[in-house]
Write an enzyme that holds these catalytic residues in place. Structure first.
Site, PDB file in Angstrom:
ATOM      1  N   CYS A 191      12.840 -26.005 -23.889  1.00 30.13           N
ATOM      2  CA  CYS A 191      13.302 -24.616 -23.904  1.00 30.13           C
ATOM      3  C   CYS A 191      14.340 -24.384 -22.806  1.00 30.13           C
ATOM      4  CB  CYS A 191      12.103 -23.674 -23.790  1.00 30.13           C
ATOM      5  SG  CYS A 191      12.479 -21.980 -24.288  1.00 30.13           S
ATOM      6  N   HIS A 192      14.005 -23.667 -21.739  1.00 31.19           N
ATOM      7  CA  HIS A 192      14.923 -23.538 -20.607  1.00 31.19           C
ATOM      8  C   HIS A 192      14.698 -24.640 -19.567  1.00 31.19           C
ATOM      9  CE1 HIS A 192      15.311 -19.387 -22.212  1.00 31.19           C
ATOM     10  NE2 HIS A 192      16.547 -19.513 -21.766  1.00 31.19           N
TER      11      HIS A 192
ATOM     12  N   GLU B 167      19.312 -17.021 -27.043  1.00 29.20           N
ATOM     13  CA  GLU B 167      19.516 -16.214 -25.839  1.00 29.20           C
ATOM     14  C   GLU B 167      19.989 -14.812 -26.230  1.00 29.20           C
ATOM     15  OE1 GLU B 167      18.076 -16.640 -22.793  1.00 29.20           O
ATOM     16  OE2 GLU B 167      19.235 -18.447 -22.400  1.00 29.20           O
TER      17      GLU B 167
END
Length: 218
Positions: free
Chosen positions: A126-127, A157
């Site tokens: 993910c991030h 996002e």
């Protein structure tokens, strides 16, 4: 001897002044469950150590509840104090906090570099791939240069409503460092394994990513 995996969490709790953030609990909890069921040992560290901030937690998810009940995130090791010689793999879990304290942190990069160069697996979901933005190898090259990766997409996002809040767009930053970003549709599982680099796009990818790491370590 059983394999040992380090899960790395963010210590940053401010989403650009808009809301609180931190690490996304299921992106640590679901891999933790899969790793432990495979017989692996799991440790948890964070950038600053201690108890990291949480960004998203479903108390009705038994896996998340079981992970938090272990106390693994109550008093995490400080990443600067981690000796990577103990680990066969590292997983950088996501949560928006990573976008602030993963890319330029020397120990975030050191842990991944040392594990990778010793033949271990580097994974991020993910991030969490924000860790890969600043992760260079001993020869100065970016780990992601020329490699296929997945990461939270620009579209996701925007759908989350914070494309103008985060300090950069993750997929673009990875591409700028030579990565070949391979997106799937919003919120759909997407895991890309390129040798010993394994990346996942979003929360739905955390479990499948962990399974891929297990396969590589088996």
């Amino acid at each position: 001897m059983s394999k040992r995996i380090l899960i790395v969490l963010t210590s940053h709790d401010d989403l650009g002044g808009v809301e609180r953030t931190g690490y996304y609990v299921p992106e640590a909890a679901h891999p933790w469950q899969i790793f432990t069921k495979a017989g692996f040992e799991v440790d948890v560290a964070s950038v600053a150590g201690g108890r990291p901030p949480r960004d998203g937690h479903d108390p009705d998810d038994p896996t998340q509840a079981a992970f938090l009940a272990t106390g693994l995130d109550d008093d995490t090791a400080r990443l600067a104090d981690v000796n990577t010689a103990a680990y066969d793999a590292v997983l950088y879990a996501g949560g928006h906090g990573t976008m602030w304290d993963f890319p330029d942190n020397p120990d975030v990069a050191r842990v991944g570099r040392e594990i990778y160069e010793r033949g271990g697996v580097v994974a991020a979901v993910c991030h969490g791939p924000a860790a890969l933005v600043g992760l260079t190898l001993s020869d100065g090259s970016h780990l992601v240069d020329g490699r296929r990766v997945a990461a939270f997409t620009n579209s996701e996002e925007s759908a989350r409503g914070v494309a103008d809040v985060v300090p950069f767009l993750l997929a673009d930053a990875l591409t700028a460092r030579g990565a070949r970003h391979e997106p799937a549709a919003n919120w759909q599982p997407q895991v890309v394994a390129d040798g010993r680099l394994v990346t996942g796009q979003n929360p739905a990818s955390a479990g499948p990513l962990a399974e891929r790491v297990v396969d590589l370590l088996a």
